[in-house]
Design a protein around this motif. Structure first.
Motif, mmCIF file in Angstrom:
data_model
loop_
_atom_site.group_PDB
_atom_site.id
_atom_site.type_symbol
_atom_site.label_atom_id
_atom_site.label_comp_id
_atom_site.label_asym_id
_atom_site.label_seq_id
_atom_site.Cartn_x
_atom_site.Cartn_y
_atom_site.Cartn_z
ATOM 1 N N SER A 197 -3.568 -5.751 26.442
ATOM 2 C CA SER A 197 -4.634 -4.771 26.648
ATOM 3 C C SER A 197 -4.107 -3.355 26.857
ATOM 4 C CB SER A 197 -5.488 -5.175 27.850
ATOM 5 O OG SER A 197 -4.698 -5.313 29.022
ATOM 6 N N ASP A 198 -2.808 -3.124 26.617
ATOM 7 C CA ASP A 198 -2.225 -1.799 26.819
ATOM 8 C C ASP A 198 -2.896 -0.747 25.940
ATOM 9 O OD1 ASP A 198 -0.084 -4.047 26.829
ATOM 10 O OD2 ASP A 198 0.731 -2.556 28.215
ATOM 11 N N ALA A 199 -3.005 -1.062 24.637
ATOM 12 C CA ALA A 199 -3.566 -0.095 23.696
ATOM 13 C C ALA A 199 -5.031 0.183 24.012
ATOM 14 C CB ALA A 199 -3.410 -0.607 22.264
ATOM 15 N N LEU A 200 -5.766 -0.851 24.417
ATOM 16 C CA LEU A 200 -7.171 -0.668 24.762
ATOM 17 C C LEU A 200 -7.315 0.248 25.976
ATOM 18 C CD1 LEU A 200 -10.154 -1.396 24.416
ATOM 19 C CD2 LEU A 200 -9.753 -3.421 25.824
ATOM 20 N N ALA A 201 -6.485 0.022 27.007
ATOM 21 C CA ALA A 201 -6.543 0.860 28.201
ATOM 22 C C ALA A 201 -6.200 2.309 27.872
ATOM 23 C CB ALA A 201 -5.598 0.311 29.266
ATOM 24 N N ALA A 202 -5.214 2.495 26.976
ATOM 25 C CA ALA A 202 -4.813 3.853 26.600
ATOM 26 C C ALA A 202 -5.924 4.560 25.833
ATOM 27 C CB ALA A 202 -3.534 3.803 25.769
ATOM 28 N N LEU A 203 -6.550 3.852 24.884
ATOM 29 C CA LEU A 203 -7.637 4.453 24.110
ATOM 30 C C LEU A 203 -8.827 4.785 25.001
ATOM 31 C CD1 LEU A 203 -8.942 5.261 21.434
ATOM 32 C CD2 LEU A 203 -9.654 2.874 21.144
ATOM 33 N N ARG A 204 -9.162 3.868 25.892
ATOM 34 C CA ARG A 204 -10.290 4.111 26.800
ATOM 35 C C ARG A 204 -10.020 5.330 27.681
ATOM 36 N NH1 ARG A 204 -11.482 1.399 32.313
ATOM 37 N NH2 ARG A 204 -13.640 2.055 32.721
ATOM 38 N N GLY A 205 -8.787 5.407 28.226
ATOM 39 C CA GLY A 205 -8.445 6.548 29.067
ATOM 40 C C GLY A 205 -8.523 7.865 28.308
ATOM 41 N N GLU A 206 -8.066 7.872 27.047
ATOM 42 C CA GLU A 206 -8.095 9.098 26.255
ATOM 43 C C GLU A 206 -9.533 9.522 25.955
ATOM 44 O OE1 GLU A 206 -6.255 10.851 22.040
ATOM 45 O OE2 GLU A 206 -5.611 8.912 22.844
ATOM 46 N N LEU A 207 -10.386 8.565 25.591
ATOM 47 C CA LEU A 207 -11.769 8.890 25.267
ATOM 48 C C LEU A 207 -12.535 9.349 26.511
ATOM 49 C CD1 LEU A 207 -12.666 5.983 22.809
ATOM 50 C CD2 LEU A 207 -12.239 8.382 22.234
ATOM 51 N N ASN A 208 -12.276 8.710 27.638
ATOM 52 C CA ASN A 208 -13.023 9.041 28.854
ATOM 53 C C ASN A 208 -12.609 10.381 29.458
ATOM 54 O OD1 ASN A 208 -14.666 6.807 28.768
ATOM 55 N ND2 ASN A 208 -13.513 5.632 30.272
ATOM 56 N N THR A 209 -11.437 10.867 29.121
ATOM 57 C CA THR A 209 -11.000 12.175 29.636
ATOM 58 C C THR A 209 -11.254 13.303 28.648
ATOM 59 O OG1 THR A 209 -8.747 11.715 28.839
ATOM 60 C CG2 THR A 209 -9.244 11.171 31.134
ATOM 61 N N ASP A 210 -11.686 12.974 27.451
ATOM 62 C CA ASP A 210 -11.981 14.001 26.451
ATOM 63 C C ASP A 210 -13.318 14.659 26.810
ATOM 64 O OD1 ASP A 210 -12.832 15.393 24.054
ATOM 65 O OD2 ASP A 210 -11.305 14.250 22.987
ATOM 66 N N PRO A 268 -28.700 -9.858 29.761
ATOM 67 C CA PRO A 268 -29.398 -9.156 28.686
ATOM 68 C C PRO A 268 -28.621 -9.234 27.374
ATOM 69 C CG PRO A 268 -28.322 -7.597 30.159
ATOM 70 C CD PRO A 268 -28.214 -8.943 30.810
ATOM 71 N N VAL A 269 -29.362 -9.284 26.283
ATOM 72 C CA VAL A 269 -28.762 -9.318 24.949
ATOM 73 C C VAL A 269 -28.787 -7.910 24.385
ATOM 74 C CG1 VAL A 269 -29.045 -10.185 22.602
ATOM 75 C CG2 VAL A 269 -29.333 -11.725 24.541
ATOM 76 N N VAL A 270 -27.626 -7.431 23.930
ATOM 77 C CA VAL A 270 -27.481 -6.046 23.481
ATOM 78 C C VAL A 270 -27.098 -6.026 22.009
ATOM 79 C CG1 VAL A 270 -26.345 -3.838 23.923
ATOM 80 C CG2 VAL A 270 -26.678 -5.457 25.806
ATOM 81 N N PRO A 271 -27.859 -5.347 21.150
ATOM 82 C CA PRO A 271 -27.478 -5.237 19.735
ATOM 83 C C PRO A 271 -26.235 -4.383 19.585
ATOM 84 C CG PRO A 271 -29.380 -3.855 20.208
ATOM 85 C CD PRO A 271 -29.134 -4.685 21.446
ATOM 86 N N ILE A 272 -25.443 -4.683 18.569
ATOM 87 C CA ILE A 272 -24.178 -3.976 18.378
ATOM 88 C C ILE A 272 -24.403 -2.514 18.027
ATOM 89 C CG2 ILE A 272 -22.132 -3.812 16.908
ATOM 90 C CD1 ILE A 272 -22.052 -5.913 19.126
ATOM 91 N N GLY A 273 -25.389 -2.211 17.185
ATOM 92 C CA GLY A 273 -25.647 -0.823 16.839
ATOM 93 C C GLY A 273 -24.698 -0.300 15.787
ATOM 94 N N SER A 274 -24.574 1.026 15.737
ATOM 95 C CA SER A 274 -23.824 1.657 14.656
ATOM 96 C C SER A 274 -22.445 2.152 15.059
ATOM 97 C CB SER A 274 -24.641 2.833 14.100
ATOM 98 O OG SER A 274 -24.915 3.779 15.121
ATOM 99 N N GLY A 275 -22.049 1.981 16.299
ATOM 100 C CA GLY A 275 -20.743 2.450 16.706
ATOM 101 C C GLY A 275 -20.514 2.238 18.186
ATOM 102 N N LEU A 276 -19.336 2.649 18.658
ATOM 103 C CA LEU A 276 -18.943 2.400 20.039
ATOM 104 C C LEU A 276 -19.887 3.076 21.031
ATOM 105 C CD1 LEU A 276 -16.946 1.318 22.135
ATOM 106 C CD2 LEU A 276 -15.533 3.351 21.749
ATOM 107 N N TYR A 277 -20.188 4.348 20.841
ATOM 108 C CA TYR A 277 -21.027 5.049 21.814
ATOM 109 C C TYR A 277 -22.482 4.584 21.741
ATOM 110 C CZ TYR A 277 -17.219 8.170 23.118
ATOM 111 O OH TYR A 277 -16.028 8.663 23.599
#
Length: 391
Positions: A197-210, A268-277
């Motif tokens: 999960s290293d890469a996931l944690a790094a990507l999440r940290g970068e996106l959340n600080t942008d 709750p059931v959540v539809p995937i939608g069109s992207g991450l956000y």
């Protein structure tokens, strides 16, 4: 009693919003029904007058059973329900627990719905301090939630030792019946995998600080999207077992998310939608509704898989039970530091999570399920794929 889920057989009426003699309009809320998954407001399909309530607050009725009589059309009928036409064989007797309250105290006891009373007990709130927003000042669940939010109280605690439930057939009983039936009827088999999960944690940290990021992203948002994209790549896994066959879910990709809520776990059931956000926004809204006890029909859609993430409790592994409406349940543990060999066969520290996938053997075989889990692992270990279209 409406059917709010594929496997729903009965519902618990936690609150009536009308009384006999009330004239109601189309779309007006009549009552709140609670299942083991959702609390849903039921609206009037047309205008009419309420004649009689057949099920009291705290009572349970089977799906399709009448819960009230009115002058508007009943389901499948063009006119009002006549008293002699009501089939009461599907009604389930109300079996509430009556508290031993002295007669002098009963007259001073605040009017309160059973559901709201249970929430107040769990939150340690004195009902005498609350002004109810319901008819005749009746305290409703939303009043308890508002009180908790105003006082910035901690999350509601589960019922502790020595605390008596207000009714025998409450949400806990419905959840118990559901998971018991799942373990009895669904042939579970389990697959387990460790995922870096290293890469996931790094990507999440970068996106959340942008500063351009529209919202903070949770680990669950990444996990849900990874599972959803894996379903797109493995349509043979996007199925549920119904009517003695594996039925494909043709209304898109969605993922169930286990949420700790007052009174029990909601999903709750959540539809995937069109992207991450897009998915993260839908996920945050669904989680908020679940925690406030305001889940509706849109949160009870069809999904092949649910996710239960216990990583925030520092639990390393979870072997989950499949929801009877689904074919898989993914248990996610907390990241932990392990040592793995690098390209030079030297030990390096890495973050790793344990994934346990419970599978319905009726709907899928081991090899297909293993390929599905392997794709989930790949999505998490290479999270940039979550930002790209599925090809």
């Amino acid at each position: 009693m409406p059917k709010l889920g594929l496997t729903m057989t009965e519902g618990l009426i936690v609150e009536w919003m009308v009384k006999p003699g009330d004239v109601v309009q189309s779309g007006q809320t009549l009552f709140v029904v609670e299942t083991d998954k959702i609390s849903n407001e039921i609206e009037a399909p047309s205008a009419g007058t309420i004649l009689r309530l057949l099920i009291e607050e705290g009572g349970t009725a089977a799906v399709g059973a009448p819960v009230a009589m009115w002058t508007g059309p009943a389901q499948g009928q063009s006119g009002p329900v006549q008293p002699e036409s009501v089939d009461t064989s599907a009604l389930i007797p109300v079996t509430t627990v009556v508290e031993a309250i002295p007669p002098s105290a009963k007259s001073q006891r605040p009017l309160c719905t059973p559901f709201a009373r249970r929430l107040a007990q769990q939150a340690g709130i004195d009902l005498a301090t609350i002004n109810g927003s319901g008819a005749r000042g009746r305290i409703r669940a939303c009043d308890i939630q508002a009180t908790v939010e105003r006082s910035a109280a901690p999350a509601l605690q589960p019922v502790g030792k020595g605390r008596t439930p207000q009714r025998e057939r409450d949400l806990r009983s419905l959840i118990a019946a559901r998971v018991s039936r799942s373990k009895a009827e669904v042939p579970h088999f389990y697959l387990s995998a460790g995922v870096r999960s290293d890469a996931l944690a790094a990507l999440r940290g970068e996106l959340n600080t942008d500063p351009r990021s529209p919202r903070k992203l949770s680990i669950t948002a990444f996990l849900g999207l990874a599972v959803g994209k894996a379903l797109l790549l493995h349509p043979e896994a996007n199925v549920v077992w119904r009517d003695d066959r594996a039925q494909p879910l043709e209304d898109g990709i969605a993922v169930g998310i286990a949420v700790e809520a007052p009174g029990g776990v909601m999903a709750p059931v959540v539809p995937i939608g069109s992207g991450l956000y897009d998915f993260a926004a839908s996920l945050d809204a669904a989680i908020d509704r679940a925690r406030r006890g305001r889940m509706g029909a849109t949160d009870n859609g069809a999904a092949a898989i649910g996710i239960s993430n216990v990583g925030m409790f520092n639990v390393h592994s979870l072997t989950p039970i499949i929801d009877p409406d689904q074919s898989f349940m993914l248990g996610v543990g907390a990241p932990r530091t392990v040592f793995r060999a690098d390209e030079n066969n030297l030990p390096v520290a890495a973050q790793e999570m344990t994934l346990n996938l419970a599978c319905d053997h009726r709907a899928i075989d081991g090899a297909a399920a293993a390929r599905f889990l392997a794709t989930i692992v790949e999505m998490i270990e290479r999270p940039v794929r979550l930002l790209l279209p599925v090809v």
